[in-house]
Design a protein around this motif. Structure first.
Motif, mmCIF file in Angstrom:
data_model
loop_
_atom_site.group_PDB
_atom_site.id
_atom_site.type_symbol
_atom_site.label_atom_id
_atom_site.label_comp_id
_atom_site.label_asym_id
_atom_site.label_seq_id
_atom_site.Cartn_x
_atom_site.Cartn_y
_atom_site.Cartn_z
ATOM 1 N N VAL A 110 -20.988 -0.932 105.305
ATOM 2 C CA VAL A 110 -20.588 -1.828 106.382
ATOM 3 C C VAL A 110 -19.393 -2.621 105.864
ATOM 4 O O VAL A 110 -19.448 -3.209 104.782
ATOM 5 N N PHE A 120 -17.170 -4.649 112.947
ATOM 6 C CA PHE A 120 -17.732 -4.106 111.718
ATOM 7 C C PHE A 120 -17.506 -2.604 111.702
ATOM 8 O O PHE A 120 -17.801 -1.916 112.676
ATOM 9 N N VAL A 134 -18.735 0.825 110.261
ATOM 10 C CA VAL A 134 -19.970 1.355 109.696
ATOM 11 C C VAL A 134 -19.805 2.851 109.481
ATOM 12 O O VAL A 134 -19.278 3.557 110.344
#
Length: 174
Positions: free
Chosen positions: A115, A19, A21
């Motif tokens: 995200v 992910f 971020v």
């Protein structure tokens, strides 16, 4: 200042469990970035912090998508969408992005939290031609009218499909 990078036809793919971020202030200046973001984009933390988030904007992305993103966020809503980004090397990577307003204790928007994860191949296959059409229209009408013209094109496509943007993007990434 955004660096001048020549795009190359090399895709970097996020892993299933990765992910990206980041956080920005209200002007889109990066105030936080995780290690996955730095690794995928090829920038150091020092190169990203304090820089406009559009440092990773790929020229294949229609400006109308970003105008729509900012309108959605300024309305206090979260944004979901597919974005093709560019690495420092010129390579590209696709993400399924969720961008959410970040509020202070008084309810004032103080920035944005994003995200991004790996999108499905079927989602990219569906959205890329729409983006190409939007981009072609933007080039045709010129820079001043480009974002609004391509948003109108997107809205017309959504109306013809009988769906909303959020419903379309959420249905593509199943």
């Amino acid at each position: 200042m955004k660096p001048s990078i020549t795009p190359i036809d090399r895709e970097i793919r996020l892993g299933e469990d990765e992910f990206i971020v980041s956080k920005t202030d209200t002007k889109g200046i990066i105030t936080y970035c995780n290690r996955v973001f730095m690794h995928i984009a090829g920038y150091s933390e020092a190169e990203l912090l304090g820089t406009q988030h559009n440092i990773v904007r790929h020229p294949d992305m229609p400006r109308g998508v970003f105008r729509f993103l900012w309108q959605t966020l300024q309305d206090g809503e979260e944004f979901f969408g597919y974005v093709k980004n560019m690495c420092k090397s010129g390579a590209y990577y696709w993400v399924f992005a969720n961008v959410t307003p970040d509020y202070d204790p008084n309810g004032k928007i103080v920035g944005y939290y994003s995200v991004r994860r790996k999108p499905s191949d079927t989602a990219i296959a569906a959205i890329a031609p729409i983006y190409q059409e939007m981009l072609a229209l933007e080039k045709q009408v010129g820079p001043k009218d480009a974002p609004d013209a391509s948003i109108r094109l997107l809205q017309e496509k959504l109306e013809s499909l009988g769906t909303s943007y959020n419903d379309l993007v959420m249905s593509l990434d199943k």
